[in-house]
Design a protein around this motif. Structure first.
Motif, PDB file in Angstrom:
ATOM      1  N   THR A   1      49.659   7.377  78.711  1.00  0.00           N
ATOM      2  CA  THR A   1      48.347   6.820  78.388  1.00  0.00           C
ATOM      3  C   THR A   1      47.438   7.896  77.807  1.00  0.00           C
ATOM      4  N   LYS A   2      47.455   9.077  78.412  1.00  0.00           N
ATOM      5  CA  LYS A   2      46.647  10.188  77.889  1.00  0.00           C
ATOM      6  C   LYS A   2      47.079  10.565  76.482  1.00  0.00           C
ATOM      7  N   VAL A   3      48.392  10.617  76.267  1.00  0.00           N
ATOM      8  CA  VAL A   3      48.905  10.967  74.941  1.00  0.00           C
ATOM      9  C   VAL A   3      48.482   9.912  73.930  1.00  0.00           C
TER      10      VAL A   3
ATOM     11  N   VAL B   1      46.153  10.518  70.670  1.00  0.00           N
ATOM     12  CA  VAL B   1      46.619  10.194  69.314  1.00  0.00           C
ATOM     13  C   VAL B   1      45.626   9.264  68.628  1.00  0.00           C
ATOM     14  N   GLU B   2      45.081   8.301  69.357  1.00  0.00           N
ATOM     15  CA  GLU B   2      44.085   7.403  68.775  1.00  0.00           C
ATOM     16  C   GLU B   2      42.824   8.161  68.368  1.00  0.00           C
ATOM     17  N   ARG B   3      42.375   9.094  69.222  1.00  0.00           N
ATOM     18  CA  ARG B   3      41.194   9.884  68.873  1.00  0.00           C
ATOM     19  C   ARG B   3      41.460  10.732  67.642  1.00  0.00           C
TER      20      ARG B   3
ATOM     21  N   VAL C   1      40.759  11.797  61.906  1.00  0.00           N
ATOM     22  CA  VAL C   1      41.345  11.982  60.576  1.00  0.00           C
ATOM     23  C   VAL C   1      40.756  10.984  59.594  1.00  0.00           C
ATOM     24  N   SER C   2      40.594   9.733  60.026  1.00  0.00           N
ATOM     25  CA  SER C   2      40.012   8.738  59.115  1.00  0.00           C
ATOM     26  C   SER C   2      38.557   9.078  58.809  1.00  0.00           C
TER      27      SER C   2
END
Length: 133
Positions: free
Chosen positions: A71-73, A77-79, A84-85
């Motif tokens: 979940t942390k990973v 990755v979402e952050r 990046v976007s």
């Protein structure tokens, strides 16, 4: 004829793997001649066995730790993806800035050129000249 080639290849592969395993075992035995290495191997082995027995006794705890870590990973990755976007969006905006700056510079140049032309044309009239006499 092709069967002989395949048998030869498989025999070579098995001899190769045997040689690799024998070499690894020989290297391990030679490294155990050193007392500090021997003690380190024993300590690490005991620690590994202790960890494995803890995993066997509490598999649910291990699974919950794995879920928590995943979940942390995932959130990380979402952050990162959001960052990046955002950065790519800002880069796209910055690509437009030089064109806007060039346009402002050209407009400013035109204004100053027009003012200079007005001043020089007004200086050409005799009534606007100042007499030094």
């Amino acid at each position: 004829m092709s069967n002989i080639r395949e048998e030869y290849r498989s025999a070579k592969k098995s001899k190769f793997m045997q040689a690799v395993i024998i070499g690894a075992v020989a290297g391990a035995v030679v490294s155990l001649f050193d007392k500090t290495t021997r003690m380190s191997v024993l300590d690490n082995g005991k620690s590994c066995i202790g960890n494995l027995s803890g995993f066997v006794k509490n598999p649910n705890q291990v699974l919950s730790q794995v879920r928590e870590t995943s979940t942390k990973v995932r959130s990380t990755v979402e952050r990162i993806s959001d960052d990046v976007s955002f950065i790519s969006q800002k880069v796209e905006e910055m690509k437009d800035i030089p064109a806007q700056v060039a346009q402002v510079v050209m407009e400013t140049k035109e204004v100053f050129t027009a003012e200079n032309d007005d001043e020089s044309s007004s200086n050409d009239h005799p009534e606007n000249r100042i007499s030094l006499n």
